[in-house]
Structure formats: C-alpha cells, structure tokens
Design an enzyme around this catalytic site. Structure first.
Site, PDB file in Angstrom:
ATOM      1  N   ARG A   5       0.753  -1.272  -0.024  1.00  0.00           N
ATOM      2  CA  ARG A   5       0.022  -0.165   0.050  1.00  0.00           C
ATOM      3  C   ARG A   5       1.037   1.282  -0.049  1.00  0.00           C
ATOM      4  O   ARG A   5       0.660   2.250  -0.610  1.00  0.00           O
ATOM      5  CB  ARG A   5      -0.974  -0.048   1.387  1.00  0.00           C
ATOM      6  N   THR A   6       1.739   1.216   0.861  1.00  0.00           N
ATOM      7  CA  THR A   6       2.503   2.708   1.110  1.00  0.00           C
ATOM      8  C   THR A   6       3.322   2.822  -0.401  1.00  0.00           C
ATOM      9  O   THR A   6       3.416   4.084  -0.722  1.00  0.00           O
ATOM     10  CB  THR A   6       3.681   2.507   2.134  1.00  0.00           C
ATOM     11  N   HIS A  40       6.591   6.357  10.877  1.00  0.00           N
ATOM     12  CA  HIS A  40       5.892   5.997   9.481  1.00  0.00           C
ATOM     13  C   HIS A  40       5.073   7.537   9.447  1.00  0.00           C
ATOM     14  O   HIS A  40       4.093   7.533   9.494  1.00  0.00           O
ATOM     15  CB  HIS A  40       4.818   4.840   9.598  1.00  0.00           C
TER      16      HIS A  40
END
Lengths: 306, 141
Positions: free
Chosen positions: A51-52, A129
C-alpha cells in the site's frame, strides 16, 4: 532542503498547510495534474510494502511526475553490501525526491544526512511512519471537521503499533482531546507515551481492556490488529480476542457520527459487515493517503500551483 | 608515596576511585610516549578516596569522553610548573563514537563507517539517546 523523517519534524502550522493543500488537491485534481512534470520520485523499499509504495507512486503519477525504484532489498545493490548512505547519494543523482522504507530504525535519518535530494521516511522498522500519521490526521480532519475537542479510542496492539504512537504524539499538540486506550494488559502503550506524552502534558487518558464499556463515548475509533503471537499465554488470548473485533453488534452502542479508522491491512479485527456502515472510514483513509503524499511531495520539492 | 610534580602537562584530579584505568584506556593515554602516572586510592576530603592521573606533556584532551565517563573530574593545565587553567568537566550534550547503540534494530548495527552519535536525553538520570533509532541508553558509570 527539508526531509520528513519524524512526524514531529513538522509544526502544527506546517501540518495544517499540508492538510489544506491535500484538501485543495482533492477538490481540484486537474489543477495539479502536471505540477511535477519532469520530476522523478525514487521509491527505495528495502522491505516489501504494497500500500505505501503504490500510494507514493500513484501520488507522483497524479502530479504528472515519474517514478523509479525497487520494492525489496533483494532487487537492490544492498545485496552486494552497498551502504544506505552510498545508495542515496547515487539515487540522488537520478531522482528529485526519495521515499525510503527500511527495516532498520534510523535508516532514513542516516540517508537524510548524506542525500542531495529530500528524503521521505516511508517507514523504518517499528520506529516512524510519518506519512501514515499525516494520512490519519487528514482523515480525522475531513471526517470530523476538526483536530481537537474529541474523545479518541485506540484499540488493539498499542505496545508495538508504531502508527498508534506516532498519531498519539501528533494529536497531543491539539486542544481538548481525551484518549481511551483499549488493549490487553500485555499490549498497553509503552511507558514513555504515558509519561512523556500524557502525564507531562496533563492530557487525560484512560486504559481499559474491553471495547464494549467505552465505545459509546468515542468520536473516533482507531483500530489495529492484535496478533496472537503477542500474547504471553493462550488463555488470555482466547479470553480477550473477541473484545478487539469490531462488529455490527458492538457498533449498536456507538455514536451515530463515530469515525472508524484503521491503517490497514486488516485481518479479522473489523468484521467485513462493518464496511458498509457509513462510519467506516478506512478505505477513504487509504485514499486520503495518496492525496496527503501528493501534498508532501509538492511541499518538499517547493512546488506551488497558482 | 611521592610522585614528582610536572612542569608542562595535565593533571586529572577527583577521579572517582577505580575509574582511572578506564580513563587511561578510553583517552588512549597508552599511545603517548611521555610519562603518565596513575595514582589510585588517594585519600580525599571531598570524595573519601579518589584517583589521579598526571600526564607529563601538553595534550589536547577530549573533555567529552572525560565528562561522559566521570563528570566529577577536574582538569588542571600545567605550564612552567604553574596551574594556568582549571576546567570542570560535565556530561556532554552530544557524544560521538564513544557509545554504540545496543538496539539490534538500529541502522548503526549494520551500516559501516558511520559516526555513532548520542544526545543527552536526561541529565539527572544520565540517559543518552541514539540519534538514529532514539533508543535510550543509561550510562553505567
């Protein structure tokens, strides 16, 4: 040159500017479609993340820029023993901005000390993050219309969950937020969050083991996964596991305007039946992640649109 | 016991008893080719017992190392038999390549050739924090 390593590197005002820009991008997508034309983003992912990485790449593409990079250390020169600081100095010759994920804590900070281009920390082990934190802040602001004056519940693994720690620290700078921390005793927030964030700043918080008793008080519920292997004994896991699964039955006691967030991936901690409830925000949250990364790339490259 | 006074050099006084050998090694005093006297367990009104080190030449001393190991030390610079300067060391705000991070998840455990940098996080409790992974390390000194 600015980097984004720790979410607290940004002042409250800078975060608000980033969220305002994200909202403008959402409202006027065409306006931003060529702002990064001719620019390149390198995604250096020394450990896999779907996803990231895709979110960063989609963000750069929607700004009209290009992307290059690798998605695991196996396909990089790290297998030949190249150091992080050599890698970023080389990649900095080819790209205008670098998003880096690395399993070792502090790797993006080290990279930022040598890099000729801005570094974005896309996750360093269990440490930071920051783009997830910006995503969470944008989602809360868009869903609630504010970033203060609310009761926010964090549920699940609050000990090892880096997204939880980062978001708690980032929210601690906003007024009048009450925290309800829902987790088994083994997975409560680390001491430094309790002392340095809550107690030193006189921020009210409450630790409970069961979601049922508090769900009706919450304006925002931030869910995380509780992994079986984190429990010290099987009996506790069996006793407590269901209390950390959000289903439609539990939601009956929740406020009508509750916002349910989750950094994803989900395993089973939110029943799929909840997905259709308008209070479920986690897929909108994933979409917000792309927009906030677009805003971040623009800010770090010093780009503006009139 | 008598140790000759020095004409030009440095005296490290008020060393916590027992720490002089560590200082001798950490300051690399064994690499000097001048006389170095280590005097252990000297009676002291202030400390009860203390160690003293005398270095018989001018030498650029790393006060950060000294402050980190033992912030009680006083440093006297001797010139022509006279004390021309007395320095009190203290816990340094930042230490470079003195400590190594013990966090196995820290980038410093795998990356070669980088400085190991710690910043003072809590002076009272003598806690240093790795600038990379931000793991705290309490000094054992």
């Amino acid at each position: 040159m600015r980097h984004l390593i720790d979410p607290m590197d940004l002042s409250v005002q800078e975060i608000q500017e980033m969220l305002d820009l994200s909202n403008d991008i959402i409202a006027n997508k065409d306006k931003y479609s060529e702002v990064c034309k001719g620019k390149k983003l390198a995604t250096l992912f020394f450990e896999p993340s779907t996803r990231t990485r895709l979110s960063f790449e989609a963000a750069m593409m929607e700004l009209g820029g290009n992307v290059l990079g690798f998605s695991s250390a196996d396909s990089s020169s790290a297998t030949k023993g190249e150091s992080v600081h050599d890698t970023v100095q080389v990649v900095g010759c080819y790209a205008d901005v670098i998003a880096m994920r690395h399993p070792k804590e502090g790797a993006p900070l080290l990279a930022s000390l040598k890099s000729p281009v801005p570094i974005i920390n896309a996750g360093d082990g269990g440490h930071y993050h920051p783009t997830q934190t910006l995503t969470d802040l944008l989602t809360i602001q868009r869903e609630k219309g504010r970033l203060g004056n609310m009761t926010i519940g964090f549920c699940g693994d609050l000990k090892f969950g880096r997204t939880v720690h980062s978001l708690i620290k980032a929210l601690s700078r906003y007024e009048n937020i009450r925290y309800i921390l829902i987790s088994p005793k083994e997975l409560q927030v680390p001491d430094y969050i309790r002392t340095e964030v809550f107690e030193n700043n006189n921020i009210p918080y409450q630790q409970v083991e069961s979601m049922d008793e508090v769900i009706g008080e919450l304006d925002v519920l931030y869910m995380t996964r509780v992994q079986r292997e984190r429990f010290f004994n099987e009996a506790d896991y069996i006793r407590l596991k269901d209390t950390y699964i959000l289903d439609t039955k539990k939601l009956k006691n929740a406020k009508e305007d509750l916002s349910i967030l989750h950094p994803l991936p989900r395993v089973n901690e939110i029943s799929t039946k909840v997905d259709d409830d308008p209070r479920a925000c986690y897929f909108r949250q994933a979409l917000n992640g792309k927009y906030v990364r677009m805003a971040l790339i623009m800010k770090l490259l010093g780009l503006e649109v009139e | 016991m008598n140790i000759d006074s020095i004409t030009n050099g440095i005296v490290l006084d008020h060393i916590t008893a027992g720490k002089s050998m560590q200082i001798y090694h950490d300051l690399n005093l064994d690499k000097l080719d001048c006389s170095v006297a280590i005097i252990k367990n000297v009676k002291s009104n202030k400390l009860g017992r203390k160690d003293i080190i005398k270095i018989d030449q001018d030498y650029s001393i790393n006060l950060d190392v000294l402050g980190y190991i033992d912030p009680e030390i006083t440093v006297s610079i001797i010139k022509d038999g006279e004390t021309i300067e007395k320095k009190k060391v203290e816990l340094p705000e930042k230490i470079v390549n003195i400590l190594k991070c013990k966090n196995p998840r820290c980038i410093t455990t795998t990356e070669q050739g980088i400085d190991h940098i710690f910043k003072l996080a809590n002076r009272e409790k003598r806690v240093y924090r790795c600038i990379y992974c931000e793991e705290d390390q309490k000094t054992t000194n």
